[in-house]
Design an enzyme around this catalytic site. Structure first.
Site, PDB file in Angstrom:
ATOM      1  CE1 TYR A  83      -4.250  -1.517   1.408  1.00 28.09           C
ATOM      2  CE2 TYR A  83      -2.673  -3.126   1.783  1.00 28.09           C
ATOM      3  CZ  TYR A  83      -4.384  -2.868   1.492  1.00 28.09           C
ATOM      4  OH  TYR A  83      -5.028  -3.809   2.017  1.00 28.09           O
ATOM      5  CD  GLU A 140      -5.088  -7.834   1.571  1.00 32.54           C
ATOM      6  OE1 GLU A 140      -5.218  -5.562   2.151  1.00 32.54           O
ATOM      7  OE2 GLU A 140      -5.178  -7.738   2.362  1.00 32.54           O
ATOM      8  CD  GLU A 178     -10.822  -3.305   5.463  1.00 29.35           C
ATOM      9  OE1 GLU A 178     -10.133  -3.615   6.445  1.00 29.35           O
ATOM     10  OE2 GLU A 178     -11.156  -3.214   4.331  1.00 29.35           O
ATOM     11  CG  PHE A 188      -9.974  -0.308   2.485  1.00 29.48           C
ATOM     12  CD1 PHE A 188      -8.729   0.057   2.200  1.00 29.48           C
ATOM     13  CD2 PHE A 188      -9.876   0.137   3.559  1.00 29.48           C
ATOM     14  CE1 PHE A 188      -7.035   0.729   2.676  1.00 29.48           C
ATOM     15  CE2 PHE A 188      -8.755  -0.173   4.556  1.00 29.48           C
ATOM     16  CZ  PHE A 188      -7.556   0.048   4.025  1.00 29.48           C
TER      17      PHE A 188
END
Length: 271
Positions: free
Chosen positions: A90, A161, A215, A224
């Site tokens: 991320y 992810e 989450e 998200f």
């Protein structure tokens, strides 16, 4: 199980690692080595035993007897037992050497004798998201992917992810017209494409996530999803966000430019 999956079912079994990319805070040798150590304690801690049969040398030097040792036979059993590497990637952060100053030993970085910070000379490494420490640094994808590909050669990589978080308590219009998420995804996909053009073996990219969900410790306070979920309605109404429409266009190769222009207009309106 791996042999059965591969030989009889044509499948593959791999491992997914959560990682961030570490940039040296300064160009000093100390901080460059600090970034390298931090990566060992977060990424290579898990992958090196699987591919090379032992923990990375940086960990051995610092932790010594606190790390278990493997016999020669165990090392042979460990090596090359993953068909692919998945990366939950991320963000990036700066690494500063703290060998001769206090380190936070409750973190990966602290155990590597590294102080991690998102700020350099009063400037943040990237834009903020709802989650602290998850900065918007799309250009970090290239070195991160290239590093993993080069260290663990001949092993395909998946970005398992990648996504942008918003707080739930902002207005519904802002949640639906999620310009920041659209720009985030566009930036990360652009730099991932550059890594692929430079020879990286990347087999897939997965956005986190399709719809808003629960989450971890943040529950429903952080979102998200490409699709907005109205948790206050019995049917949990789902609405595609601007980012969902852009991503669909990107995948199908249709009208992506128009949505990009729409996002840029939204960015100008917000400024």
């Amino acid at each position: 199980m791996r042999v059965l999956s591969k030989a009889k079912q044509g499948g593959s079994i791999g491992i997914v690692i959560a990682m961030k990319w570490y940039e040296p805070l300064t160009n000093t040798t100390e901080d460059i080595l600090a970034a390298r150590r931090a990566q060992s304690f977060e990424l290579e801690w898990f992958l090196d035993p699987i591919f090379f049969g032992d923990y990375p040398s940086h960990m051995r030097e610092i932790l010594r007897s606190n790390l278990p040792t493997f016999t020669s036979e165990e090392k042979k059993l460990l090596q090359y037992k993953s068909d692919f590497i998945g990366l939950n990637l991320y963000t990036a952060i700066y690494a500063k050497d703290c060998i001769h100053s206090p380190c936070d030993l409750s973190t990966y970085e602290g155990n590597a004798l590294v102080f991690a910070t998102g700020e350099r000379d009063g400037v943040m490494i990237g834009g903020d998201t709802a989650l602290g420490g998850f900065y918007v640094v799309p250009q970090a994808v290239e070195p991160a992917i290239m590093y993993v590909n080069q260290r663990y050669k001949d092993t395909p990589v998946y970005v398992s992810e990648n996504g942008y978080s918003q707080w739930s308590d902002v207005g519904r219009e802002e949640l639906i017209n999620d310009v920041e998420r659209l720009n985030y995804l566009q930036g990360y996909v652009t730099h991932l494409s550059r890594a692929i053009r430079n020879g990286a073996d990347v087999r897939g990219y997965f956005v986190w996530t399709l719809m808003d969900n629960f989450e971890w410790t943040f529950g429903y306070t952080v979102r998200f999803g490409l699709y907005h979920v109205d948790f206050d309605t019995p049917e949990r109404t789902r609405t595609p966000r601007m980012s969902a429409r852009w991503y669909r266009s990107f995948l199908t190769g249709s009208s992506a430019g128009a949505l990009t222009d729409e996002a840029q207009q939204g960015r100008r309106a917000d400024s």
